[in-house]
Design a protein around this motif. Sequence first.
Motif, short mmCIF file in Angstrom:
data_model
loop_
_atom_site.label_atom_id
_atom_site.label_comp_id
_atom_site.label_asym_id
_atom_site.label_seq_id
_atom_site.Cartn_x
_atom_site.Cartn_y
_atom_site.Cartn_z
N ASP A 37 -50.43 16.01 -26.43
CA ASP A 37 -50.20 15.08 -25.33
C ASP A 37 -50.55 13.66 -25.80
OD1 ASP A 37 -50.24 13.59 -22.97
OD2 ASP A 37 -50.90 15.31 -21.78
N ILE A 38 -49.54 13.00 -26.33
CA ILE A 38 -49.75 11.69 -26.97
C ILE A 38 -50.21 10.63 -25.96
CG2 ILE A 38 -48.64 9.85 -28.27
CD1 ILE A 38 -49.04 12.39 -29.83
N ALA A 39 -49.59 10.64 -24.79
CA ALA A 39 -49.92 9.61 -23.80
C ALA A 39 -51.39 9.71 -23.41
CB ALA A 39 -49.03 9.74 -22.58
N ARG A 40 -51.84 10.93 -23.15
CA ARG A 40 -53.24 11.12 -22.76
C ARG A 40 -54.17 10.86 -23.93
NH1 ARG A 40 -51.92 15.44 -19.08
NH2 ARG A 40 -52.10 14.60 -16.98
N LEU A 41 -53.74 11.28 -25.11
CA LEU A 41 -54.58 11.08 -26.29
C LEU A 41 -54.87 9.60 -26.47
CD1 LEU A 41 -55.92 12.22 -28.81
CD2 LEU A 41 -53.73 12.12 -29.98
N ARG A 42 -53.86 8.80 -26.21
CA ARG A 42 -54.05 7.37 -26.38
C ARG A 42 -54.98 6.80 -25.32
NH1 ARG A 42 -49.39 3.11 -27.70
NH2 ARG A 42 -49.29 2.92 -25.46
N ARG A 43 -54.87 7.35 -24.13
CA ARG A 43 -55.67 6.81 -23.02
C ARG A 43 -57.10 7.32 -23.01
NH1 ARG A 43 -53.00 8.70 -18.04
NH2 ARG A 43 -51.29 9.40 -19.28
N CYS A 44 -57.31 8.57 -23.47
CA CYS A 44 -58.58 9.23 -23.18
C CYS A 44 -59.80 8.63 -23.87
CB CYS A 44 -58.49 10.73 -23.44
SG CYS A 44 -58.48 11.18 -25.18
N THR A 45 -59.60 7.90 -24.96
CA THR A 45 -60.79 7.33 -25.61
C THR A 45 -61.14 5.94 -25.08
OG1 THR A 45 -59.42 6.49 -27.38
CG2 THR A 45 -60.55 8.58 -27.79
N ALA A 46 -60.26 5.38 -24.25
CA ALA A 46 -60.52 4.03 -23.74
C ALA A 46 -61.80 4.05 -22.91
CB ALA A 46 -59.36 3.56 -22.89
N ILE A 47 -62.65 3.08 -23.14
CA ILE A 47 -63.91 3.04 -22.38
C ILE A 47 -63.67 2.58 -20.96
CG2 ILE A 47 -64.56 0.70 -23.16
CD1 ILE A 47 -67.46 2.10 -23.26
N SER A 48 -62.61 1.83 -20.76
CA SER A 48 -62.30 1.46 -19.38
C SER A 48 -60.79 1.32 -19.24
CB SER A 48 -62.98 0.15 -19.00
OG SER A 48 -62.34 -0.92 -19.64
N THR A 49 -60.33 1.58 -18.04
CA THR A 49 -58.92 1.39 -17.76
C THR A 49 -58.84 0.06 -17.04
OG1 THR A 49 -59.10 2.36 -15.58
CG2 THR A 49 -58.58 3.85 -17.39
N ALA A 50 -58.02 -0.82 -17.57
CA ALA A 50 -57.78 -2.03 -16.79
C ALA A 50 -56.99 -1.54 -15.59
CB ALA A 50 -56.95 -3.00 -17.62
N SER A 51 -56.89 -2.28 -14.56
CA SER A 51 -56.17 -1.82 -13.39
C SER A 51 -54.78 -1.33 -13.81
CB SER A 51 -56.02 -2.96 -12.39
OG SER A 51 -55.30 -2.47 -11.29
N GLU A 52 -54.49 -0.05 -13.54
CA GLU A 52 -53.23 0.52 -13.99
C GLU A 52 -52.11 0.24 -13.01
OE1 GLU A 52 -53.53 4.65 -15.36
OE2 GLU A 52 -55.66 4.28 -15.51
N GLY A 53 -52.33 -0.63 -12.12
CA GLY A 53 -51.30 -0.93 -11.13
C GLY A 53 -51.87 -0.71 -9.76
N GLU A 54 -51.02 -0.83 -8.81
CA GLU A 54 -51.46 -0.69 -7.43
C GLU A 54 -52.03 0.69 -7.19
OE1 GLU A 54 -49.05 -1.84 -3.73
OE2 GLU A 54 -48.19 -2.92 -5.44
N GLY A 55 -53.02 0.79 -6.40
CA GLY A 55 -53.53 2.10 -6.04
C GLY A 55 -54.54 2.64 -7.02
N ALA A 56 -54.83 1.91 -8.09
CA ALA A 56 -55.85 2.42 -9.00
C ALA A 56 -56.90 1.36 -9.23
CB ALA A 56 -55.23 2.83 -10.31
N ILE A 57 -58.13 1.78 -9.11
CA ILE A 57 -59.23 0.85 -9.32
C ILE A 57 -59.73 1.06 -10.76
CG2 ILE A 57 -61.63 0.43 -8.60
CD1 ILE A 57 -60.70 1.01 -5.77
N PRO A 58 -60.03 -0.02 -11.49
CA PRO A 58 -60.47 0.15 -12.88
C PRO A 58 -61.67 1.09 -12.97
CG PRO A 58 -60.19 -2.18 -12.35
CD PRO A 58 -59.97 -1.42 -11.08
N ARG A 59 -61.62 1.94 -13.98
CA ARG A 59 -62.71 2.89 -14.20
C ARG A 59 -63.34 2.66 -15.54
NH1 ARG A 59 -61.51 8.60 -11.90
NH2 ARG A 59 -60.44 7.92 -10.04
N CYS A 60 -64.61 2.99 -15.66
CA CYS A 60 -65.21 2.91 -16.99
C CYS A 60 -66.23 4.00 -17.20
CB CYS A 60 -65.80 1.52 -17.22
SG CYS A 60 -67.08 1.10 -16.06
N LYS A 61 -66.59 4.19 -18.47
CA LYS A 61 -67.49 5.28 -18.86
C LYS A 61 -68.67 4.72 -19.65
CE LYS A 61 -63.35 7.99 -19.90
NZ LYS A 61 -62.39 8.08 -21.01
N PRO A 62 -69.69 4.25 -18.99
CA PRO A 62 -70.83 3.69 -19.71
C PRO A 62 -71.53 4.69 -20.63
CG PRO A 62 -70.92 3.09 -17.39
CD PRO A 62 -69.85 4.12 -17.52
N LEU A 63 -71.37 5.99 -20.36
CA LEU A 63 -72.04 7.00 -21.20
C LEU A 63 -71.13 7.51 -22.31
CD1 LEU A 63 -73.86 9.26 -18.53
CD2 LEU A 63 -74.69 7.18 -19.63
#
Length: 343
Positions: A184-210
């Motif tokens: 799953d290339i799309a997820r593989l690329r996303r899953c290590t990101a420490i935070s998601t910038a706002s992915e568009g409407e309806g999504a609030i940025p998330r981050c993983k401090p741990l």
Amino acid sequence: MPVQCSNCVQRRAVLKRPKTGHSLCKDCFFWAFEEEIHQTIVSAGLFNRGETVAIGASGGKDSTVLAHVMKVLNERYDYGLNLLLLSVDEGITGYRDDSLETVKRNQQQYELPLKIVSYEELYGWTMDAIVKQVGLKNNCTFCGVFRRQALDRGAMMLKVDKICTGHNADDVAETVLMNVLRGDIARLRRCTAISTASEGEGAIPRCKPLKYAYEKEIVLYAYFKKLDYFSTECIYSPNAYRGHARAFLKDLESIRPSSIIDVIHSGETLSVKDGVKMPVQGTCSRCGYISSQALCKSCVLLEGLNRGLPKLGIGKHHRLHGKILAQEPLTEQEEKKLKAVDF
Ligand code: SF4
Ligand code: ZN
């Protein structure tokens, strides 16, 4: 002979850090653990002064440690954040009801506001009811998709700027492995990101401090700090495949502790060759949530549950989205395929 702490060279060491192998006393371990999380937060620029941040709280060790450390660091370094706890009640009797009691105690202990959103109020289904319909094979697909959206919806109700979750280094490494195994290339690329910038409407940025905190150290931290957390496994947890990835990673870690960080690092530095098609993010035509299809996964799963066709959201049935949106009935053959015969 008692071993001295290799950091302060004064007190007795009480543990050997799983991440570095250093023998440390309790206080030096607390300091090292908290400082590393502070460094992660600062170097990735996870938060800005004045922001309201929801801590996804399940009552488990990761989110309990996250809530504790976020509170400590917010005070120690004057981040200026407005912290609160956000929990999702999946409706799992004998599991989530008990763990939510832990969250409620944490709320008192940490003096943070708490909001609980439930699958029942958001979707009209509890996980107990979903498992009755779909059985114990794909239940976590429903649960995972619904949880992601539920956290966002709760966060929107609270008008927070960001959500932080308790995903630790082991979780991230495990997800890298899972995505490699699935291709799953799309997820593989996303899953290590420490935070998601706002992915568009309806999504609030998330981050993983741990993100760089080892699970073993989280357990040690919770243990020595005597934090109040809930450690029972979900009663509906089959997830055999993920379990293998987890066991494999633990084996690697026992031979070489840096394996966890090494796998994360590999995930972070992998690049996708030109010409690989990536999903384009749009919004769901029904609920407006982010989606790369006409309907978001959550709406498809829900439609399947409501029509008594639970397989609708399992696998790829994108061509049916038009029919669902137009509220057209499915053909007999389509219905037969989507009933839960061999579920
Ligand atoms: Fe939900 Fe599965 Fe996790 Fe249980 S194990 S809480 S059903 S995702
Ligand atoms: Zn939707």
